[in-house]
Design a protein around this motif. Structure first.
Motif, PDB file in Angstrom:
ATOM      1  N   GLY A 781       0.763  -0.908   0.102  1.00  0.00           N
ATOM      2  CA  GLY A 781       0.360  -0.020  -0.334  1.00  0.00           C
ATOM      3  C   GLY A 781       0.798   1.313   0.037  1.00  0.00           C
ATOM      4  O   GLY A 781       0.689   2.584   0.008  1.00  0.00           O
ATOM      5  N   ASP A 782       1.795   1.138  -0.185  1.00  0.00           N
ATOM      6  CA  ASP A 782       2.645   2.809   0.444  1.00  0.00           C
ATOM      7  C   ASP A 782       2.771   3.688  -1.163  1.00  0.00           C
ATOM      8  O   ASP A 782       4.238   3.492  -2.135  1.00  0.00           O
ATOM      9  N   VAL A 783       1.547   3.508  -1.987  1.00  0.00           N
ATOM     10  CA  VAL A 783       1.698   4.588  -2.925  1.00  0.00           C
ATOM     11  C   VAL A 783       1.523   5.928  -2.797  1.00  0.00           C
ATOM     12  O   VAL A 783       0.471   6.468  -2.207  1.00  0.00           O
ATOM     13  N   SER A 784       2.964   6.572  -3.202  1.00  0.00           N
ATOM     14  CA  SER A 784       3.377   7.939  -2.564  1.00  0.00           C
ATOM     15  C   SER A 784       3.735   8.541  -3.959  1.00  0.00           C
ATOM     16  O   SER A 784       4.197   8.250  -4.993  1.00  0.00           O
ATOM     17  N   ASP A 785       4.066   9.273  -4.027  1.00  0.00           N
ATOM     18  CA  ASP A 785       4.184  10.398  -5.161  1.00  0.00           C
ATOM     19  C   ASP A 785       5.476   9.553  -5.488  1.00  0.00           C
ATOM     20  O   ASP A 785       6.564  10.070  -6.672  1.00  0.00           O
ATOM     21  N   GLU A 786       6.221   9.788  -5.001  1.00  0.00           N
ATOM     22  CA  GLU A 786       8.153   9.402  -4.568  1.00  0.00           C
ATOM     23  C   GLU A 786       8.739   8.275  -5.666  1.00  0.00           C
ATOM     24  O   GLU A 786       9.197   7.750  -5.921  1.00  0.00           O
ATOM     25  N   ASN A 787       7.601   7.356  -4.715  1.00  0.00           N
ATOM     26  CA  ASN A 787       7.245   5.911  -5.353  1.00  0.00           C
ATOM     27  C   ASN A 787       6.708   5.673  -7.192  1.00  0.00           C
ATOM     28  O   ASN A 787       7.679   4.713  -7.597  1.00  0.00           O
ATOM     29  N   LYS A 788       5.857   6.561  -7.049  1.00  0.00           N
ATOM     30  CA  LYS A 788       5.877   6.863  -8.312  1.00  0.00           C
ATOM     31  C   LYS A 788       6.365   6.901  -9.242  1.00  0.00           C
ATOM     32  O   LYS A 788       6.776   6.564 -10.688  1.00  0.00           O
ATOM     33  N   ALA A 789       7.600   8.241  -8.548  1.00  0.00           N
ATOM     34  CA  ALA A 789       8.842   8.530  -9.608  1.00  0.00           C
ATOM     35  C   ALA A 789      10.052   7.480  -9.467  1.00  0.00           C
ATOM     36  O   ALA A 789      10.165   7.877 -10.967  1.00  0.00           O
ATOM     37  N   LYS A 790      10.578   7.324  -8.749  1.00  0.00           N
ATOM     38  CA  LYS A 790      10.778   5.748  -8.588  1.00  0.00           C
ATOM     39  C   LYS A 790      10.873   5.017 -10.180  1.00  0.00           C
ATOM     40  O   LYS A 790      11.324   4.177 -10.719  1.00  0.00           O
ATOM     41  N   LEU A 791       9.308   4.412 -10.126  1.00  0.00           N
ATOM     42  CA  LEU A 791       8.544   3.454 -11.094  1.00  0.00           C
ATOM     43  C   LEU A 791       9.458   3.989 -12.027  1.00  0.00           C
ATOM     44  O   LEU A 791       9.619   3.465 -12.985  1.00  0.00           O
ATOM     45  N   LYS A 792       9.050   5.269 -12.600  1.00  0.00           N
ATOM     46  CA  LYS A 792       8.856   6.112 -13.720  1.00  0.00           C
ATOM     47  C   LYS A 792      10.567   6.426 -14.189  1.00  0.00           C
ATOM     48  O   LYS A 792      10.833   6.046 -15.474  1.00  0.00           O
ATOM     49  N   TYR A 793      11.511   6.700 -13.641  1.00  0.00           N
ATOM     50  CA  TYR A 793      12.201   7.040 -13.943  1.00  0.00           C
ATOM     51  C   TYR A 793      12.920   5.895 -14.081  1.00  0.00           C
ATOM     52  O   TYR A 793      14.025   5.659 -14.806  1.00  0.00           O
ATOM     53  N   ALA A 794      13.340   4.573 -13.098  1.00  0.00           N
ATOM     54  CA  ALA A 794      14.038   3.508 -13.519  1.00  0.00           C
ATOM     55  C   ALA A 794      13.707   2.700 -14.322  1.00  0.00           C
ATOM     56  O   ALA A 794      14.392   2.191 -15.705  1.00  0.00           O
ATOM     57  N   ARG A 795      12.365   2.649 -15.233  1.00  0.00           N
ATOM     58  CA  ARG A 795      11.693   2.287 -16.571  1.00  0.00           C
ATOM     59  C   ARG A 795      12.019   3.064 -17.255  1.00  0.00           C
ATOM     60  O   ARG A 795      13.133   2.070 -17.948  1.00  0.00           O
ATOM     61  N   GLU A 796      12.748   3.966 -17.322  1.00  0.00           N
ATOM     62  CA  GLU A 796      12.936   4.870 -18.686  1.00  0.00           C
ATOM     63  C   GLU A 796      14.143   4.694 -19.105  1.00  0.00           C
ATOM     64  O   GLU A 796      14.838   4.336 -19.837  1.00  0.00           O
ATOM     65  N   HIS A 797      15.084   4.160 -17.147  1.00  0.00           N
ATOM     66  CA  HIS A 797      16.820   4.031 -17.267  1.00  0.00           C
ATOM     67  C   HIS A 797      16.970   2.762 -17.802  1.00  0.00           C
ATOM     68  O   HIS A 797      17.970   2.522 -18.754  1.00  0.00           O
ATOM     69  N   PHE A 798      16.677   2.162 -17.251  1.00  0.00           N
ATOM     70  CA  PHE A 798      16.898   0.139 -17.696  1.00  0.00           C
ATOM     71  C   PHE A 798      16.218  -0.109 -19.212  1.00  0.00           C
ATOM     72  O   PHE A 798      16.509  -0.772 -19.682  1.00  0.00           O
ATOM     73  N   ASN A 799      15.251   0.606 -19.634  1.00  0.00           N
ATOM     74  CA  ASN A 799      15.163   0.980 -21.427  1.00  0.00           C
ATOM     75  C   ASN A 799      15.784   1.281 -22.156  1.00  0.00           C
ATOM     76  O   ASN A 799      16.437   1.234 -22.558  1.00  0.00           O
ATOM     77  N   ARG A 800      16.748   3.262 -21.637  1.00  0.00           N
ATOM     78  CA  ARG A 800      17.667   2.781 -22.152  1.00  0.00           C
ATOM     79  C   ARG A 800      18.902   1.874 -22.338  1.00  0.00           C
ATOM     80  O   ARG A 800      19.531   2.156 -22.938  1.00  0.00           O
ATOM     81  N   VAL A 801      19.304   1.343 -20.717  1.00  0.00           N
ATOM     82  CA  VAL A 801      20.193   0.193 -20.504  1.00  0.00           C
ATOM     83  C   VAL A 801      19.895  -0.682 -21.556  1.00  0.00           C
ATOM     84  O   VAL A 801      20.823  -0.990 -22.458  1.00  0.00           O
ATOM     85  N   ASN A 802      18.944  -1.383 -22.116  1.00  0.00           N
ATOM     86  CA  ASN A 802      18.378  -2.189 -23.051  1.00  0.00           C
ATOM     87  C   ASN A 802      18.331  -2.611 -24.020  1.00  0.00           C
ATOM     88  O   ASN A 802      19.145  -2.508 -24.887  1.00  0.00           O
ATOM     89  N   SER A 803      18.778  -0.148 -24.870  1.00  0.00           N
ATOM     90  CA  SER A 803      18.811  -0.449 -26.101  1.00  0.00           C
ATOM     91  C   SER A 803      20.567   0.006 -26.523  1.00  0.00           C
ATOM     92  O   SER A 803      20.339   0.209 -27.680  1.00  0.00           O
ATOM     93  N   LEU A 804      21.312  -0.670 -25.198  1.00  0.00           N
ATOM     94  CA  LEU A 804      22.383   0.006 -25.111  1.00  0.00           C
ATOM     95  C   LEU A 804      23.104  -1.549 -25.787  1.00  0.00           C
ATOM     96  O   LEU A 804      22.852  -2.887 -24.726  1.00  0.00           O
ATOM     97  N   PRO A 805      24.084  -2.597 -26.687  1.00  0.00           N
ATOM     98  CA  PRO A 805      24.722  -3.462 -26.107  1.00  0.00           C
ATOM     99  C   PRO A 805      25.800  -3.873 -25.060  1.00  0.00           C
ATOM    100  O   PRO A 805      26.897  -4.589 -25.279  1.00  0.00           O
TER     101      PRO A 805
END
Length: 844
Positions: A781-805
């Motif tokens: 139940g820890d639905v905070s704005d900060e955790n929403k931001a962690k999810l958003k930025y981490a997904r974007e980060h690992f999408n970039r890592v996955n785009s690299l060889p």
């Protein structure tokens, strides 16, 4: 027969160790044909008088230097470690102890002599006898400031001019009367050169290098106030280079002694002290003032705190110490804070004493290392004089010693960072310990107006106690099967972009009042002080006066604020809320609280201003960053000791919610301290069962770490599933991240109206083939704005890592306990890639 209770068998969280138990003992078994200290007893009597501790300090160092028993500090440390069980408790092995020695391959040591106990006589005596014995040709005394250099030079010249001291040396001394110089002159045989450490680096051509290069084995180096060498401020380049100078092979110094009244590296006591005369002994023998410090206090505002400090100053001035002009010193963490405090203090004094700001300014002296305040340091020489207007001194905690101001009767550590270690506490207290000549034979009191949460730290310092928390350490170790793996991160180039966000807020006072707090012009506030050594407590009440404002003035301030909004924004709030309407709201609010004087306290005035506060703002501009991934910025992170810092857990945390996961490797590893403490915990009958989680099969504990710490129940429950046999066989390896400094992901979010920047280390990395599962653990139940931001930025980060060889694919998941079982089911089925936990769905 004696029965042991559970309490007897319970392991304690901390060791209480007396500083005296850590002092290195120099053997008294010295061949008198090599060195006979008895030949110098008449000289020592004349130099030290009845201060026997000064003589013993000199004897101890000379036996160490000249007795022929020790080649270096390592020899002395080894001898003491074998014989001292306390050292063996504090340091698990001699190697561990040896790592804490500052200058282990030199004949080096430190003397711990409390402030105002005559350190200069001790170091002069050591230098004079080393020269007389012919053990050295020159002496170099290094100190951290020009003030100390000037003071030592004056004292040493006076002592060298004392013919009695020269006459009492044994017959035929090699050097009978040394010349006292500084490094602007060539250092010749028989010289004692006193120099500020900064000057050794600032001069383009130093006489020290010309005179001592290649001659270090025939020179004695004395480091005055040596804690500056062990704790150099980040911005002071010369102090940071001090130790390097002592170790420079160009000189090859052999004999090195340091002195200090604050022998701490932060909270840790020096490991090379061979003699100490403590603050407690100094207080008990009445060589210095005694100390009253705050044990209990509640000061709600800066104004209230200033009034209590002012009341102490007035009592010192009018009642307690009328023979002198008492001084109060206020100590801050840095120069910027010191400037702010000085301005606030001047404003307070002007208001309190109803004097001009110019007159109040003359009563306050700010002393820092800032260039604008350099002219103030020399003024300290005259600040004790009764015709000098200064009553208040503001300074910075790490300001170099060397002041001999004796009239200090109150010390105020203004912030925690000015008082948050034993080193800083000892330094701050040292400013006020000297007894004025008018009160010789008596023992005045210096009052320390500290935050009451620091009272135990002062008590421990005075009682010479080090409280050492027992800790276990987690770090990578070699195992029969290699569980190390490589991760990839990106070093981002961030492009700034300005973004506008509209903000509109309006407060309407349809009720015709606001809620205010109860107010009073004067109230009594009690502070409880504790006496050092005796620990006797006594209360002191201070009448706190509260600043009051007429209701009309408050209404006018609010109206003026609304008019400024109208001018800036083109609004009509001053028409909507005219002065009479605002005044009616103020008076109605007072009446509802039973206030009849038509006056408003400072606190309630702020409430009115805030209530009519942010009616409308223009759209806010904030700085955002656009990030780009580039193969050139990709870098590797290893799960071995190259990139994973040692983590630690205080065993007191095990009595709360923390747990340790370990296996047979943990019980067999080379770190004896870790192993012994873990075994003690296993034998502790009083421990919580969940605190120690042993993994029976080492092949299920697929981490490169020796042990893993779980900070709270959600982490513990997740690790239990990781190491269960049904799940472990589907996992190649995993690692739990340290709290900081391993794999960092930046993110930003809004906290209220304000943008916040942060970074986090995901909790777990799990390797399955070429897939890396990146897991962040949260409570249900820890639905905070900060955790929403962690999810958003981490997904974007690992999408970039996955785009690299990289040869790997990363999957980021936020999990909470309600989804653990389903997650591990999908892991066993090989269907983890698209798994979304209940919490992650809510965050989306």
């Amino acid at each position: 027969m004696t029965l042991l209770t559970k309490r007897d068998k319970m392991i304690t969280d901390r060791q209480l160790v007396k500083n005296q138990d850590l002092v290195l003992k120099v053997s008294a078994n010295i061949d008198p044909t090599k060195f006979d200290i008895n030949r110098y007893e008449d000289f020592l009597d004349a130099l030290c008088g009845d201060r026997d501790y000064q003589k013993e300090a000199i004897r101890e160092v000379l036996r160490y230097f000249l007795g022929g028993r020790y080649n270096n500090l390592t020899d002395l440390a080894q001898e003491n470690y074998r014989q001292n069980p306390i050292l063996q408790q504090v340091y698990s092995s001699f190697d561990d102890f040896h790592k804490h020695l500052q200058l282990s391959d030199k004949l080096s040591c430190s003397l711990d002599l409390a402030t105002a106990t005559g350190k200069s006589f001790v170091i002069y005596g050591i230098a004079r006898i080393m020269l007389a014995e012919g053990a050295v040709d020159q002496v170099l005394v290094l100190c951290p400031s020009n003030t100390i250099e000037a003071g030592l030079t004056e004292k040493f010249k006076s002592l060298s001019a004392n013919r009695t001291l020269k006459d009492l040396l044994p017959d035929s001394p090699v050097i009978s009367n040394p010349r006292i110089i500084n490094a602007s002159q060539t250092i010749q045989s028989g010289d004692i050169c006193i120099e500020n450490i900064h000057a050794t680096y600032e001069r383009t051509k130093s006489a020290i290098e010309d005179s001592l290069a290649g001659k270090g084995e025939r020179a004695l180096v004395v480091n005055d106030e040596v804690h500056h060498m062990a704790n150099p401020p980040a911005r002071d380049w010369a102090l940071k280079k001090w130790k390097e100078f002592l170790l420079d092979p160009k000189y090859n110094f052999k004999y090195i002694v340091g002195d200090s009244g604050t022998c701490y590296v932060g909270n840790e006591y020096f490991t090379d002290v061979v003699y100490r005369f403590s603050l407690r002994e100094s207080i008990e023998k009445r060589f210095v003032k005694t100390i009253d410090y705050v044990a209990e206090d509640v000061s709600h505002t800066k104004e209230e705190k200033f009034q209590k400090i002012y009341d102490n100053q007035i009592q010192n001035k009018a009642l307690k110490y009328r023979l002198i002009k008492p001084l109060t010193i206020l100590v801050t963490k840095d120069i910027a804070a010191c400037k702010r405090l000085t301005d606030d203090l001047i404003d307070f004094l002007a208001d309190k004493e109803n004097i001009s700001k110019e007159a109040a300014t003359s009563k306050v002296l700010i002393v820092t290392s800032a260039s604008e305040h350099k002219g103030n340091m020399p003024k300290l020489k005259d600040v004790d004089a009764k015709n000098n207007p200064v009553e208040w001194i503001t300074s910075v905690s790490m300001l170099s010693e060397g002041w001999d101001v004796q009239n200090v009767c109150q010390i105020v550590p203004h912030e925690e960072r000015a008082f948050n270690s034993k080193l800083l506490i000892a330094q701050v207290l040292g400013r006020g310990l000297r007894i004025p000549s008018q009160y010789k034979g008596e023992q005045p009191v210096v009052t320390v107006f500290n935050h009451d949460k620091w009272s135990s730290s002062i008590r421990h310092l005075v009682n010479e106690v080090l409280e050492i928390e027992k800790r276990l350490y987690s770090y990578p170790i070699p195992k029969d099967k290699d569980y190390n793996f490589v991760l990839h991160n990106i070093n981002y180039d961030r492009t700034p972009k300005v973004v506008e966000t509209p903000q509109v807020k309006e407060y309407v006072f349809s009720k015709g009042f606001i809620t205010i707090s109860t107010q009073d012009r004067v109230s009594e506030s009690q502070t409880i002080y504790e006496r050092a050594v005796t620990e006797e407590q006594k209360p002191k009440k201070t009448a706190i006066e509260y600043k009051m404002y007429p209701a009309e003035e408050v209404a006018q301030d609010v109206f003026n604020k609304l008019k400024s909004y109208d001018l800036e924004l083109g609004t009509n709030y001053s028409q909507k809320y005219p002065f009479d309407k605002i005044l009616a709201i103020v008076r109605n609010s007072l009446a509802r609280k039973g206030e009849e004087d038509d006056l408003v306290s400072q606190e309630n005035k702020q409430r009115f201003l805030q209530a009519f506060g942010v009616i409308q703002r223009k759209s806010a501009k904030s700085l955002r960053y656009e990030v780009e991934a580039d193969i050139e910025n990709l870098y590797s992170i290893h799960t071995d000791d190259k990139d994973i810092n040692k983590g630690s857990l205080g065993i007191g945390a095990l009595r709360r919610d923390s747990s340790i996961f370990f296996d047979d490797y943990s019980l067999k590893e080379e770190n004896e301290e870790n192993r012994k403490l873990l075994i003690e915990l296993l034998e502790d009958e009083n421990r919580l069962v969940r605190s120690l989680q042993q993994v029976e099969n080492v092949f299920n504990f697929k981490t490169p770490l020796n042990m893993v710490f779980a900070s709270y129940k959600p982490e513990r429950d997740f690790i239990k599933r990781l190491v269960s046999e049904e799940n472990a066989k589907y996992i190649d390896a995993w690692v739990k991240s340290p709290d900081i400094g391993f794999y960092s992901i930046n993110y930003s979010w809004r906290k209220g109206e304000h943008p916040k920047q942060g970074s986090f280390n995901p909790d777990f990395f799990i390797k399955i083939g070429q897939d890396i599962l990146v897991i962040e653990i949260k409570a249900d139940g820890d639905v905070s704005d900060e955790n929403k931001a962690k999810l958003k930025y981490a997904r974007e980060h690992f999408n970039r890592v996955n785009s690299l060889p990289t040869g790997q694919h990363y999957y980021f998941k936020i999990l909470s306990p309600e989804s653990y079982d389903l997650f591990f089911q999908r892991l066993r089925d090989g269907k983890y890639q698209d798994f979304v936990s209940a919490l992650e769905a809510d965050l989306d």
